[in-house]
Write a protein that holds these residues in place. Structure first.
Motif, short mmCIF file in Angstrom:
data_model
loop_
_atom_site.label_atom_id
_atom_site.label_comp_id
_atom_site.label_asym_id
_atom_site.label_seq_id
_atom_site.Cartn_x
_atom_site.Cartn_y
_atom_site.Cartn_z
N ASP A 15 0.87 -0.90 0.29
CA ASP A 15 0.02 0.23 -0.17
C ASP A 15 1.11 1.09 -0.48
N LEU A 16 0.32 2.50 -0.80
CA LEU A 16 1.16 3.58 -0.44
C LEU A 16 0.55 4.44 0.52
N LEU A 17 0.73 5.40 1.33
CA LEU A 17 0.75 6.37 2.34
C LEU A 17 1.27 7.65 1.78
N VAL A 18 0.00 8.39 0.99
CA VAL A 18 -0.08 9.28 -0.06
C VAL A 18 -0.26 10.53 0.57
N TRP A 32 1.37 21.93 -5.93
CA TRP A 32 1.92 23.18 -7.36
C TRP A 32 2.68 22.71 -8.23
N LEU A 33 3.37 21.69 -8.08
CA LEU A 33 4.73 21.51 -9.70
C LEU A 33 3.98 20.17 -10.37
N SER A 34 2.92 19.44 -9.34
CA SER A 34 2.57 18.17 -10.31
C SER A 34 0.60 18.54 -9.66
N LYS A 35 0.14 19.40 -9.79
CA LYS A 35 -1.25 19.34 -9.81
C LYS A 35 -1.60 19.53 -10.93
N HIS A 44 3.59 14.03 -0.73
CA HIS A 44 5.16 12.72 -0.39
C HIS A 44 3.86 11.60 -0.05
N ILE A 45 4.84 11.03 -1.03
CA ILE A 45 4.41 9.00 -0.91
C ILE A 45 5.39 8.33 0.22
N SER A 154 9.76 8.82 -17.50
CA SER A 154 10.44 7.96 -16.50
C SER A 154 9.50 7.80 -15.65
N CYS A 155 9.77 6.36 -14.53
CA CYS A 155 9.73 6.71 -13.11
C CYS A 155 9.85 8.21 -12.24
N ALA A 156 10.54 8.85 -12.36
CA ALA A 156 11.35 10.31 -12.00
C ALA A 156 10.80 11.34 -12.90
N GLU A 157 9.33 11.22 -13.60
CA GLU A 157 8.14 12.25 -13.48
C GLU A 157 6.76 12.10 -13.48
N VAL A 158 7.20 11.11 -12.23
CA VAL A 158 5.67 10.51 -12.00
C VAL A 158 5.90 11.67 -10.12
N THR A 159 4.55 12.53 -10.17
CA THR A 159 4.31 12.75 -8.63
C THR A 159 3.11 11.80 -7.61
N PRO A 160 2.95 12.53 -6.82
CA PRO A 160 2.55 11.96 -6.13
C PRO A 160 1.08 12.16 -6.48
N VAL A 161 0.87 12.84 -7.27
CA VAL A 161 -1.19 13.68 -7.94
C VAL A 161 -1.06 12.35 -8.69
#
Length: 181
Positions: A15-18, A32-35, A44-45, A154-161
């Protein structure tokens, strides 16, 4: 009220805690950067190892910790669970193996800022030696054979949102909108 008392018995490995820290300027900046339009706040994840421990990317690198610092009121908290088949114990082993191995991906935060400010489609991985929290979770699932976000380079572009708006995870707890128990 501590969050882990409310949902601790529902947590499963994988599971992930967001989270979103309402009073933290950096949390607000990351969101703001990821919305995207009409998305919940998330900055945060943390990867759930079991009912008591998480692995998360922190400023000092990947570390093992507990849920205890995440309290309702200070944080918006959502727990999501993968809806796809994977071996949660293998994911837990891989996540545990990362503790102490990576620094925090400071350059990747800069890359996400540039992507947002200039409306770029992709920025790639700017920090090959570091991981940001959402990248860590994506990488763990990729090790399990899951391509969570094929539209990203890539995974580097994934954000918590991303973890809150994909159909590949279901919400098992949301502090903003309590679910029926």
């Amino acid at each position: 009220m501590k969050i882990y008392h409310i949902y601790q018995n529902q947590i499963q490995p994988g599971d992930l805690l967001v989270t979103f820290n309402r009073g933290n300027l950096l949390s607000k900046l990351i969101w703001w950067l990821s919305k995207r339009p009409n998305t919940p706040r998330a900055s945060h994840i943390a990867f759930c190892l079991d009912k008591f421990e998480i692995v998360e990317a922190t400023w000092s690198g990947m570390r093992r910790g507990s849920y205890q610092k995440y309290s309702i009121g200070k944080y918006d908290i959502v727990v999501v669970r993968p809806v796809f088949d994977f071996d949660p114990y293998e994911a837990r082993r891989w996540a545990s193996h990362q503790v102490g191995r990576h620094g925090y991906g400071f350059l990747q935060l800069l890359a996400l800022a540039i992507k947002r400010i200039f409306s770029l489609r992709s920025v790639g991985d700017w920090d090959k030696n570091g991981l940001i929290c959402s990248e860590q979770a994506c990488t763990i699932y990729r090790q399990m054979g899951q391509q969570l976000f094929p539209y990203l380079k890539s995974c580097a572009e994934v954000t918590p949102v991303h973890y809150l708006i994909t159909s590949k995870f279901s919400r098992i707890f949301d502090s903003r909108f309590p679910l029926e128990r």
